[in-house]
Design a protein around this motif. Structure first.
Motif, mmCIF file in Angstrom:
data_model
loop_
_atom_site.group_PDB
_atom_site.id
_atom_site.type_symbol
_atom_site.label_atom_id
_atom_site.label_comp_id
_atom_site.label_asym_id
_atom_site.label_seq_id
_atom_site.Cartn_x
_atom_site.Cartn_y
_atom_site.Cartn_z
ATOM 1 N N LEU A 1 2.284 2.243 -3.496
ATOM 2 C CA LEU A 1 0.548 2.467 -4.700
ATOM 3 C C LEU A 1 0.297 3.994 -4.349
ATOM 4 O O LEU A 1 -0.390 4.022 -2.895
ATOM 5 C CB LEU A 1 -0.568 1.922 -4.446
ATOM 6 C CG LEU A 1 -0.375 0.291 -4.500
ATOM 7 C CD1 LEU A 1 -1.659 -0.365 -3.711
ATOM 8 C CD2 LEU A 1 0.283 -0.210 -5.604
ATOM 9 N N LEU B 1 -2.427 7.107 -6.346
ATOM 10 C CA LEU B 1 -4.000 7.191 -6.856
ATOM 11 C C LEU B 1 -3.397 8.007 -8.367
ATOM 12 O O LEU B 1 -2.876 7.923 -8.559
ATOM 13 C CB LEU B 1 -4.226 8.266 -6.754
ATOM 14 C CG LEU B 1 -5.397 8.498 -5.171
ATOM 15 C CD1 LEU B 1 -5.729 9.205 -4.423
ATOM 16 C CD2 LEU B 1 -6.607 7.338 -5.294
ATOM 17 N N ARG C 1 0.832 -1.219 0.146
ATOM 18 C CA ARG C 1 0.013 0.109 -0.010
ATOM 19 C C ARG C 1 1.158 1.171 -0.106
ATOM 20 O O ARG C 1 0.451 2.479 -0.657
ATOM 21 C CB ARG C 1 -0.619 0.190 1.121
ATOM 22 C CG ARG C 1 -2.082 -0.825 0.937
ATOM 23 C CD ARG C 1 -3.007 -0.834 2.461
ATOM 24 N NE ARG C 1 -4.529 -1.606 1.401
ATOM 25 C CZ ARG C 1 -5.045 -1.991 2.955
ATOM 26 N NH1 ARG C 1 -5.138 -1.069 4.592
ATOM 27 N NH2 ARG C 1 -6.044 -2.892 2.710
ATOM 28 N N ARG D 1 -5.920 1.166 -13.386
ATOM 29 C CA ARG D 1 -5.760 2.509 -12.622
ATOM 30 C C ARG D 1 -5.737 2.384 -10.475
ATOM 31 O O ARG D 1 -7.117 1.461 -10.500
ATOM 32 C CB ARG D 1 -5.878 3.342 -13.033
ATOM 33 C CG ARG D 1 -4.656 4.043 -14.286
ATOM 34 C CD ARG D 1 -5.419 4.960 -14.507
ATOM 35 N NE ARG D 1 -5.001 5.252 -16.094
ATOM 36 C CZ ARG D 1 -3.879 5.896 -16.428
ATOM 37 N NH1 ARG D 1 -2.897 7.002 -14.900
ATOM 38 N NH2 ARG D 1 -3.193 6.036 -17.778
ATOM 39 N N CYS D 2 -5.244 3.043 -10.586
ATOM 40 C CA CYS D 2 -5.213 2.547 -8.871
ATOM 41 C C CYS D 2 -6.583 3.794 -8.630
ATOM 42 O O CYS D 2 -5.965 5.129 -8.827
ATOM 43 C CB CYS D 2 -4.426 2.892 -7.830
ATOM 44 S SG CYS D 2 -3.024 1.287 -7.776
ATOM 45 N N TRP D 3 -7.569 3.458 -7.933
ATOM 46 C CA TRP D 3 -8.475 4.234 -7.440
ATOM 47 C C TRP D 3 -8.767 4.232 -5.905
ATOM 48 O O TRP D 3 -8.549 2.936 -5.286
ATOM 49 C CB TRP D 3 -9.818 4.259 -8.216
ATOM 50 C CG TRP D 3 -9.522 4.790 -9.414
ATOM 51 C CD1 TRP D 3 -9.414 3.308 -10.218
ATOM 52 C CD2 TRP D 3 -8.989 5.847 -10.133
ATOM 53 N NE1 TRP D 3 -8.773 4.105 -11.594
ATOM 54 C CE2 TRP D 3 -9.490 5.489 -11.650
ATOM 55 C CE3 TRP D 3 -8.942 7.210 -10.013
ATOM 56 C CZ2 TRP D 3 -8.699 6.380 -12.553
ATOM 57 C CZ3 TRP D 3 -9.046 8.138 -10.641
ATOM 58 C CH2 TRP D 3 -8.146 7.572 -12.717
ATOM 59 N N VAL E 1 -0.547 -0.153 -12.536
ATOM 60 C CA VAL E 1 -0.257 -1.277 -11.945
ATOM 61 C C VAL E 1 -0.848 -2.687 -12.806
ATOM 62 O O VAL E 1 -1.490 -2.140 -13.573
ATOM 63 C CB VAL E 1 -1.140 -1.793 -10.651
ATOM 64 C CG1 VAL E 1 -0.285 -0.390 -9.542
ATOM 65 C CG2 VAL E 1 -2.431 -1.767 -10.562
ATOM 66 N N GLN F 1 -1.996 5.662 -10.309
ATOM 67 C CA GLN F 1 -0.736 4.918 -10.906
ATOM 68 C C GLN F 1 -1.405 3.603 -11.561
ATOM 69 O O GLN F 1 -2.037 3.427 -10.933
ATOM 70 C CB GLN F 1 -0.199 4.044 -8.982
ATOM 71 C CG GLN F 1 1.040 3.350 -9.239
ATOM 72 C CD GLN F 1 1.195 2.767 -9.133
ATOM 73 O OE1 GLN F 1 1.132 3.054 -7.440
ATOM 74 N NE2 GLN F 1 2.826 2.141 -8.244
#
Length: 68
Positions: free
Chosen positions: A45, A47, A42, A65-67, A51, A49
């Protein structure tokens, strides 16, 4: 054979007994659930980004995408 998995590892796993595979599965589940490992992931990671993750339904690598 799964993509990206060392063929020698697959050969060893295929020759393992059911008990050995169960024991290995249990150890892997414990390692993946380790809170220190989860926190380390975490922290890296962010926002927005992009992956890659393994989709367990078909064992394919996917992009996302990280949300929040």
């Amino acid at each position: 054979m799964s993509r990206g998995v060392d063929p020698r590892l697959m050969e060893l796993l295929n020759s393992a007994s059911s008990l050995q595979l169960f024991e290995l599965s249990t150890v892997i589940e414990r390692l993946l659930a380790d809170p220190r490992r989860i926190i380390a992931v975490r922290v890296n990671l962010h926002l927005g980004q992009t992956v890659r993750f393994l989709d367990w339904r078909d064992s394919s690598l996917r992009r996302a995408r990280c949300w929040p």
